[in-house]
Write a protein that holds these residues in place. Structure first.
Motif, PDB file in Angstrom:
ATOM      1  N   LYS A   9       2.446  10.207 -42.491  1.00  0.00           N
ATOM      2  CA  LYS A   9       1.808   8.886 -42.444  1.00  0.00           C
ATOM      3  C   LYS A   9       0.920   8.652 -43.663  1.00  0.00           C
ATOM      4  O   LYS A   9       0.397   9.587 -44.266  1.00  0.00           O
ATOM      5  CB  LYS A   9       0.960   8.743 -41.174  1.00  0.00           C
ATOM      6  N   TYR A  70       6.608  -6.305 -41.819  1.00  0.00           N
ATOM      7  CA  TYR A  70       6.179  -5.823 -40.510  1.00  0.00           C
ATOM      8  C   TYR A  70       6.048  -4.305 -40.476  1.00  0.00           C
ATOM      9  O   TYR A  70       6.095  -3.695 -39.414  1.00  0.00           O
ATOM     10  CB  TYR A  70       7.146  -6.307 -39.432  1.00  0.00           C
ATOM     11  N   GLY A  72       4.345  -0.640 -40.544  1.00  0.00           N
ATOM     12  CA  GLY A  72       3.100   0.002 -40.160  1.00  0.00           C
ATOM     13  C   GLY A  72       2.391  -0.613 -38.973  1.00  0.00           C
ATOM     14  O   GLY A  72       2.834  -1.593 -38.388  1.00  0.00           O
ATOM     15  N   ASN A  73       1.273   0.006 -38.648  1.00  0.00           N
ATOM     16  CA  ASN A  73       0.415  -0.447 -37.551  1.00  0.00           C
ATOM     17  C   ASN A  73      -0.935  -0.820 -38.122  1.00  0.00           C
ATOM     18  O   ASN A  73      -1.526  -0.049 -38.878  1.00  0.00           O
ATOM     19  CB  ASN A  73       0.234   0.686 -36.526  1.00  0.00           C
ATOM     20  N   GLU A  74      -1.407  -2.005 -37.758  1.00  0.00           N
ATOM     21  CA  GLU A  74      -2.714  -2.460 -38.237  1.00  0.00           C
ATOM     22  C   GLU A  74      -3.815  -1.819 -37.407  1.00  0.00           C
ATOM     23  O   GLU A  74      -3.719  -1.745 -36.190  1.00  0.00           O
ATOM     24  CB  GLU A  74      -2.810  -3.980 -38.127  1.00  0.00           C
ATOM     25  N   VAL A  75      -4.843  -1.332 -38.102  1.00  0.00           N
ATOM     26  CA  VAL A  75      -6.018  -0.764 -37.438  1.00  0.00           C
ATOM     27  C   VAL A  75      -7.261  -1.335 -38.089  1.00  0.00           C
ATOM     28  O   VAL A  75      -7.249  -1.653 -39.276  1.00  0.00           O
ATOM     29  CB  VAL A  75      -6.036   0.783 -37.510  1.00  0.00           C
ATOM     30  N   LEU A  83      -3.630  -0.422 -42.793  1.00  0.00           N
ATOM     31  CA  LEU A  83      -2.313  -0.166 -42.239  1.00  0.00           C
ATOM     32  C   LEU A  83      -2.066   1.334 -42.249  1.00  0.00           C
ATOM     33  O   LEU A  83      -2.384   2.010 -43.225  1.00  0.00           O
ATOM     34  CB  LEU A  83      -1.224  -0.828 -43.084  1.00  0.00           C
ATOM     35  N   MET A  85       1.205   3.686 -41.921  1.00  0.00           N
ATOM     36  CA  MET A  85       2.660   3.593 -41.876  1.00  0.00           C
ATOM     37  C   MET A  85       3.284   4.897 -42.343  1.00  0.00           C
ATOM     38  O   MET A  85       2.640   5.708 -43.002  1.00  0.00           O
ATOM     39  CB  MET A  85       3.167   2.430 -42.718  1.00  0.00           C
TER      40      MET A  85
END
Length: 95
Positions: A9, A70, A72-75, A83, A85
């Motif tokens: 990641k 779109y 990855g994951n947003e934090v 992000l 990812m």
């Protein structure tokens, strides 16, 4: 707060998009797309193979990268958006 991604990641901070078009039109916030570029802030240890070895990353901290819309994951951490990812979601490094 320090964030260390795991395995393959990557922690990325989005680079803000331009507020003007090429023709000079100023875009309101509602018309802007989220930027698809970012700066690599931290890396995990690399992808773990079945034989126990780790694959080194192709990107490094400080690289400016392109990724899909779109990915990855947003934090949110301390009020800032990041992000997380997989390295596979990164499309290219921008020089």
């Amino acid at each position: 707060m320090k964030i260390t991604p795991l395995n393959d990641k990557v922690l990325i901070e989005r680079v803000e998009a331009d507020e003007k078009t090429a023709g000079g039109i100023i875009l309101p916030d509602t018309a802007k797309e989220k930027p698809k570029q970012g700066k690599v802030l931290a890396l995990g240890e690399g992808k773990l193979l079945e034989n126990g070895q780790r694959v080194p990353f192709q990107v490094k901290v400080g690289d400016r990268v392109l990724f899909s819309s779109y990915a990855g994951n947003e934090v949110q951490i301390d009020g800032k958006e990041y992000l997380v990812m997989s390295e596979d979601d990164i499309l290219a490094v921008v020089d």
